[in-house]
Motif scaffolding. Structure first.
Motif, PDB file in Angstrom:
ATOM      1  N   MET A 189     -53.841  44.406  31.812  1.00  0.00           N
ATOM      2  CA  MET A 189     -53.374  44.787  30.467  1.00  0.00           C
ATOM      3  C   MET A 189     -52.415  45.981  30.572  1.00  0.00           C
ATOM      4  SD  MET A 189     -55.377  44.919  26.882  1.00  0.00           S
ATOM      5  CE  MET A 189     -56.742  46.007  27.235  1.00  0.00           C
ATOM      6  N   ILE A 190     -51.483  46.044  29.599  1.00  0.00           N
ATOM      7  CA  ILE A 190     -50.472  47.103  29.572  1.00  0.00           C
ATOM      8  C   ILE A 190     -50.005  47.236  28.129  1.00  0.00           C
ATOM      9  CG2 ILE A 190     -48.516  45.526  29.980  1.00  0.00           C
ATOM     10  CD1 ILE A 190     -47.402  47.590  31.976  1.00  0.00           C
TER      11      ILE A 190
ATOM     12  N   ILE B   9     -54.357  54.558  25.924  1.00  0.00           N
ATOM     13  CA  ILE B   9     -55.805  54.493  26.157  1.00  0.00           C
ATOM     14  C   ILE B   9     -56.307  53.084  25.824  1.00  0.00           C
ATOM     15  CG2 ILE B   9     -58.054  55.457  25.493  1.00  0.00           C
ATOM     16  CD1 ILE B   9     -56.224  57.448  27.038  1.00  0.00           C
TER      17      ILE B   9
ATOM     18  N   ASP C 117     -50.790  53.438  36.204  1.00  0.00           N
ATOM     19  CA  ASP C 117     -51.231  52.523  35.155  1.00  0.00           C
ATOM     20  C   ASP C 117     -50.938  53.187  33.810  1.00  0.00           C
ATOM     21  OD1 ASP C 117     -52.825  50.412  33.769  1.00  0.00           O
ATOM     22  OD2 ASP C 117     -53.452  49.991  35.829  1.00  0.00           O
ATOM     23  N   ASP C 118     -51.408  52.605  32.703  1.00  0.00           N
ATOM     24  CA  ASP C 118     -51.185  53.242  31.403  1.00  0.00           C
ATOM     25  C   ASP C 118     -51.873  54.599  31.330  1.00  0.00           C
ATOM     26  OD1 ASP C 118     -49.785  51.129  29.644  1.00  0.00           O
ATOM     27  OD2 ASP C 118     -51.370  50.000  30.608  1.00  0.00           O
ATOM     28  N   ALA C 119     -52.968  54.727  32.081  1.00  0.00           N
ATOM     29  CA  ALA C 119     -53.730  55.969  32.066  1.00  0.00           C
ATOM     30  C   ALA C 119     -54.448  56.110  33.400  1.00  0.00           C
ATOM     31  CB  ALA C 119     -54.734  55.960  30.908  1.00  0.00           C
ATOM     32  N   ALA C 120     -54.825  57.336  33.741  1.00  0.00           N
ATOM     33  CA  ALA C 120     -55.653  57.567  34.923  1.00  0.00           C
ATOM     34  C   ALA C 120     -57.112  57.312  34.559  1.00  0.00           C
ATOM     35  CB  ALA C 120     -55.484  59.000  35.403  1.00  0.00           C
ATOM     36  N   VAL C 121     -57.934  57.010  35.558  1.00  0.00           N
ATOM     37  CA  VAL C 121     -59.355  56.773  35.321  1.00  0.00           C
ATOM     38  C   VAL C 121     -60.165  57.734  36.188  1.00  0.00           C
ATOM     39  CG1 VAL C 121     -61.220  55.099  35.340  1.00  0.00           C
ATOM     40  CG2 VAL C 121     -58.892  54.354  34.817  1.00  0.00           C
ATOM     41  N   LEU C 122     -61.079  58.451  35.552  1.00  0.00           N
ATOM     42  CA  LEU C 122     -61.856  59.486  36.236  1.00  0.00           C
ATOM     43  C   LEU C 122     -63.351  59.254  36.037  1.00  0.00           C
ATOM     44  CD1 LEU C 122     -59.754  62.472  34.816  1.00  0.00           C
ATOM     45  CD2 LEU C 122     -59.318  61.162  36.897  1.00  0.00           C
ATOM     46  N   ASP C 123     -64.118  59.738  36.996  1.00  0.00           N
ATOM     47  CA  ASP C 123     -65.568  59.595  36.903  1.00  0.00           C
ATOM     48  C   ASP C 123     -66.220  60.925  37.244  1.00  0.00           C
ATOM     49  OD1 ASP C 123     -68.175  58.928  36.924  1.00  0.00           O
ATOM     50  OD2 ASP C 123     -68.086  57.595  38.662  1.00  0.00           O
ATOM     51  N   PHE C 124     -66.714  61.628  36.224  1.00  0.00           N
ATOM     52  CA  PHE C 124     -67.286  62.952  36.452  1.00  0.00           C
ATOM     53  C   PHE C 124     -68.806  62.907  36.605  1.00  0.00           C
ATOM     54  CE2 PHE C 124     -63.158  63.886  34.570  1.00  0.00           C
ATOM     55  CZ  PHE C 124     -62.695  64.859  35.442  1.00  0.00           C
TER      56      PHE C 124
ATOM     57  N   LYS D 134     -66.799  56.382  32.161  1.00  0.00           N
ATOM     58  CA  LYS D 134     -65.606  56.795  32.893  1.00  0.00           C
ATOM     59  C   LYS D 134     -64.624  57.416  31.885  1.00  0.00           C
ATOM     60  CE  LYS D 134     -67.484  55.052  36.415  1.00  0.00           C
ATOM     61  NZ  LYS D 134     -68.808  55.638  36.183  1.00  0.00           N
ATOM     62  N   VAL D 135     -63.764  58.295  32.394  1.00  0.00           N
ATOM     63  CA  VAL D 135     -62.817  59.005  31.542  1.00  0.00           C
ATOM     64  C   VAL D 135     -61.408  58.486  31.821  1.00  0.00           C
ATOM     65  CG1 VAL D 135     -61.933  61.266  30.893  1.00  0.00           C
ATOM     66  CG2 VAL D 135     -64.279  61.030  31.714  1.00  0.00           C
ATOM     67  N   VAL D 136     -60.663  58.245  30.755  1.00  0.00           N
ATOM     68  CA  VAL D 136     -59.320  57.707  30.863  1.00  0.00           C
ATOM     69  C   VAL D 136     -58.364  58.758  30.289  1.00  0.00           C
ATOM     70  CG1 VAL D 136     -57.854  55.890  29.943  1.00  0.00           C
ATOM     71  CG2 VAL D 136     -60.110  55.320  30.817  1.00  0.00           C
TER      72      VAL D 136
ATOM     73  N   LEU E 268     -60.688  58.025  40.138  1.00  0.00           N
ATOM     74  CA  LEU E 268     -60.797  56.608  40.507  1.00  0.00           C
ATOM     75  C   LEU E 268     -59.404  55.975  40.573  1.00  0.00           C
ATOM     76  CD1 LEU E 268     -63.848  55.341  38.405  1.00  0.00           C
ATOM     77  CD2 LEU E 268     -63.811  56.462  40.632  1.00  0.00           C
TER      78      LEU E 268
ATOM     79  N   TYR F 284     -56.991  47.156  34.388  1.00  0.00           N
ATOM     80  CA  TYR F 284     -55.817  47.749  35.032  1.00  0.00           C
ATOM     81  C   TYR F 284     -54.627  46.787  34.934  1.00  0.00           C
ATOM     82  CZ  TYR F 284     -59.103  51.109  37.029  1.00  0.00           C
ATOM     83  OH  TYR F 284     -60.038  52.099  37.191  1.00  0.00           O
ATOM     84  N   ARG F 285     -53.501  47.241  35.485  1.00  0.00           N
ATOM     85  CA  ARG F 285     -52.305  46.404  35.468  1.00  0.00           C
ATOM     86  C   ARG F 285     -52.280  45.396  36.615  1.00  0.00           C
ATOM     87  NH1 ARG F 285     -47.446  50.881  34.599  1.00  0.00           N
ATOM     88  NH2 ARG F 285     -48.044  51.501  32.473  1.00  0.00           N
ATOM     89  N   ASN F 286     -53.165  45.550  37.564  1.00  0.00           N
ATOM     90  CA  ASN F 286     -53.011  44.820  38.821  1.00  0.00           C
ATOM     91  C   ASN F 286     -53.964  43.639  39.011  1.00  0.00           C
ATOM     92  OD1 ASN F 286     -55.386  46.105  39.221  1.00  0.00           O
ATOM     93  ND2 ASN F 286     -54.738  47.331  40.976  1.00  0.00           N
TER      94      ASN F 286
ATOM     95  N   ILE G 270     -62.982  48.603  31.987  1.00  0.00           N
ATOM     96  CA  ILE G 270     -61.604  49.077  32.172  1.00  0.00           C
ATOM     97  C   ILE G 270     -60.721  47.979  32.760  1.00  0.00           C
ATOM     98  CG2 ILE G 270     -60.149  50.750  33.396  1.00  0.00           C
ATOM     99  CD1 ILE G 270     -62.486  52.732  33.130  1.00  0.00           C
TER     100      ILE G 270
ATOM    101  N   ALA H 287     -54.653  50.425  26.040  1.00  0.00           N
ATOM    102  CA  ALA H 287     -54.133  49.511  27.065  1.00  0.00           C
ATOM    103  C   ALA H 287     -54.996  49.505  28.324  1.00  0.00           C
ATOM    104  CB  ALA H 287     -52.694  49.881  27.414  1.00  0.00           C
ATOM    105  N   MET H 288     -55.943  50.433  28.418  1.00  0.00           N
ATOM    106  CA  MET H 288     -56.913  50.416  29.520  1.00  0.00           C
ATOM    107  C   MET H 288     -58.197  49.722  29.066  1.00  0.00           C
ATOM    108  SD  MET H 288     -55.191  51.971  31.834  1.00  0.00           S
ATOM    109  CE  MET H 288     -56.339  52.278  33.186  1.00  0.00           C
TER     110      MET H 288
ATOM    111  N   GLU I 134     -67.352  51.447  33.332  1.00  0.00           N
ATOM    112  CA  GLU I 134     -66.479  51.114  34.457  1.00  0.00           C
ATOM    113  C   GLU I 134     -66.054  49.635  34.423  1.00  0.00           C
ATOM    114  OE1 GLU I 134     -67.852  52.381  38.288  1.00  0.00           O
ATOM    115  OE2 GLU I 134     -65.798  52.251  39.039  1.00  0.00           O
TER     116      GLU I 134
END
Lengths: 348, 348
Positions: A236-237, A88, B41-48, A52-54, B36, A160-162, A158, A90-91, A155
């Motif tokens: 995490m944050i 990054i 959050d601290d960063a967005a998360v993407l899945d290509f 996954k890409v952040v 995704l 998240y904050r929630n 990763i 923090a993710m 995946e």
């Protein structure tokens, strides 16, 4: 206070925009397997395969986020990268690439930009991120730096904050408050310097604080440390905006409350001394200061034994039911509602 | 010349940074399957998945890239997205996400930023890109917009700048030069307005040119058009910096020369009229103007029949051996060396 490091001044206009980019980025090496094409086309091309890409981005503005009176350009370049890499981390992801855009007024000679890029290159090397693109342009006033950072993770890695649960423990890395007091010291020295340019400041008593302000590091090691301990945080944050405001974010997004313990806050002895010297309450600074690029996370209570006594981590509180609210439990065992006030709070 | 659209003025400071981001981005919807996690959050998360990722970034500075005297904020928001999406299109990729960072001085009320974001939202919808993150901060002077765009493509679809071959045909989409002349018209009206604020400009004769300057579109359709024609360009670039300088880039990176034919340049009749009115040579503007967000690409000679007569494309030249150099062949059949001069060239 800062020495003149630009005895040679080459006008940026001499190079033109493309010449400038080429010149500044010519030494950047590509090291990430996910970078197929870096600088030099309309866009960079990346291949993250099954990862996954952040993505995170930050804008740094002279006079708002930094003051070149005490921030050497090389440090500024380094810190700009750190700020983004921290998001990054923090993710719980691994930073891999950055784009760097800058706008500068014509008062900056080429040599100044070279220093800035030296710092960027140094951080890119340290954090193993490829500089894959950017934009260089003129500004009407001052220096503007915009960085976007990319990272990768599986995946299930990763965080998240929630995801914080009611009984989770609240943990912070490193120590807090030092970056803010470092800034206070630098601001004071700047004023002294303006009154008497010949004064020679003795900053030995403040080295740690100043370093935390001028050359912070992102906690890329935390991902590895946690992995080795077999701990996956539930949320995490990064705490660059101050501990209390980030606790509020975690609680709000996770739907939980929190008790934070004053006597558990990790603070450095030099930090305490300087707070006394400035006659500022150290707890107020520690929880509101900001710019400590540390990570704040929650873990399941079952993971307590794994993390207990680890010098990298401090357990500073625990989560509660949302209805219980968010409180600081003082050394005198009084419960005070926590407010997300950030930096403004301290100068009140 | 611009009407006052902000009778209500709400100070940005009232909302605070987080309130501001929440407020401005609350209507952004996520539509891309690869997104995704967007903002929050601290960063967005993407899945290509198996796709390659394409990344580009641009910085737009008030007073350098735009003038709010004639650029309505909604249009500016729209154009900021277009500028970035165009770079993704120039890789023959499909735009998927953007991050949007802005810095504003306190002279901007909330209502102004709402207009800006309305334009951004409109473009995001039009180009089907998700707004996945950003940063909002204050500036010392003016408005600063930094956008990073991401896109996706299969590896074999991606077209770089360096693949042009010696006998390839040079093709451009749409028409060129209009955006530059649109800017000239707007600059002239601004001066008229400064002298006489009550003058009512009649801009009917310039609508196309002004639209090309204020509301350009990125050629996201070209990818689909070429796919339908079963053409894969050998090289591609967007011509926002002016045709001649982009031809130089293609030639340099591909190691070829080029003959560009003056009589093949696609220009609009309105453009010709206005060049005459301003007493400027239309060819000079067409090849140096810039800000036409059209695509320039090369195709194999065998693909000539597939593209011939297609109203979307103009064959404007052909590539040659590198040693033959890069030339404009004039209507009088004279060969003039092409120079990458960009906008400066016209005002000389």
């Amino acid at each position: 206070m800062i020495e003149d490091k630009t005895p040679q001044r080459t006008s940026i206009a001499q190079l033109g925009e493309f010449g400038l980019i080429d010149h500044l980025t010519k030494n950047f090496e590509i090291t990430q397997p996910s970078t197929l094409k870096g600088i030099g086309d309309d866009a960079a091309v990346l291949d993250f395969k099954e990862k996954k890409v952040v993505v995170s981005t930050d804008l740094l503005i002279e006079g708002v986020h930094f003051d070149l009176a005490y921030m050497p350009l090389k440090h500024l370049g380094y810190k700009s990268v750190v700020v983004n890499v921290s998001d990054i981390c923090a993710m719980n992801a691994r930073p891999t690439q950055i784009t760097v855009s800058i706008a500068v007024s014509n008062r900056f000679p080429l040599e100044a930009l070279e220093e800035l890029y030296e710092g960027i290159a140094h951080a890119a090397q340290e954090y193993k991120v490829d500089v894959i693109g950017g934009d260089t342009t003129s500004s009407q006033k001052g220096l503007i730096i915009s960085i976007t950072a990319l990272g990768e993770a599986d995946e299930n890695e990763i965080v998240y904050r929630n995801g914080a649960k009611q009984t989770d423990l609240l943990v912070v890395t490193g120590d807090i408050g030092a970056a803010y007091m470092g800034l206070q010291v630098l601001e004071r020295e700047k004023q002294v310097f303006q009154v008497n340019p010949n004064s020679q400041p003795d900053l030995d008593a403040y080295t740690y604080l100043i370093e935390r302000q001028l050359k912070p590091e992102a906690r890329k090691d935390v991902r590895t440390l946690l992995h080795a301990l077999e701990i996956k945080p539930t949320s995490m944050i990064d705490i660059s905006d101050g501990l209390s405001s980030e606790i509020m974010h975690l609680c709000k997004q996770s739907g939980v409350g929190c008790n934070l313990y004053e006597d558990k806050l990790p603070i450095d002895p030099q930090f305490i001394n300087v707070c006394e010297e400035f006659n500022i309450d150290s707890t107020t600074v520690a929880i509101n200061g900001g710019e400590d690029y540390e990570l704040l996370f929650t873990i399941a209570m079952e993971d307590f034994e794994k993390i207990k006594g680890n010098p990298n981590f401090s357990i500073i509180g625990h989560m509660t039911q949302e209805s219980e609210g968010i409180h600081l439990v003082t050394r005198a065992n009084t419960k005070i509602p926590l407010k997300a006030r950030g930096w403004d709070a301290i100068s009140e």
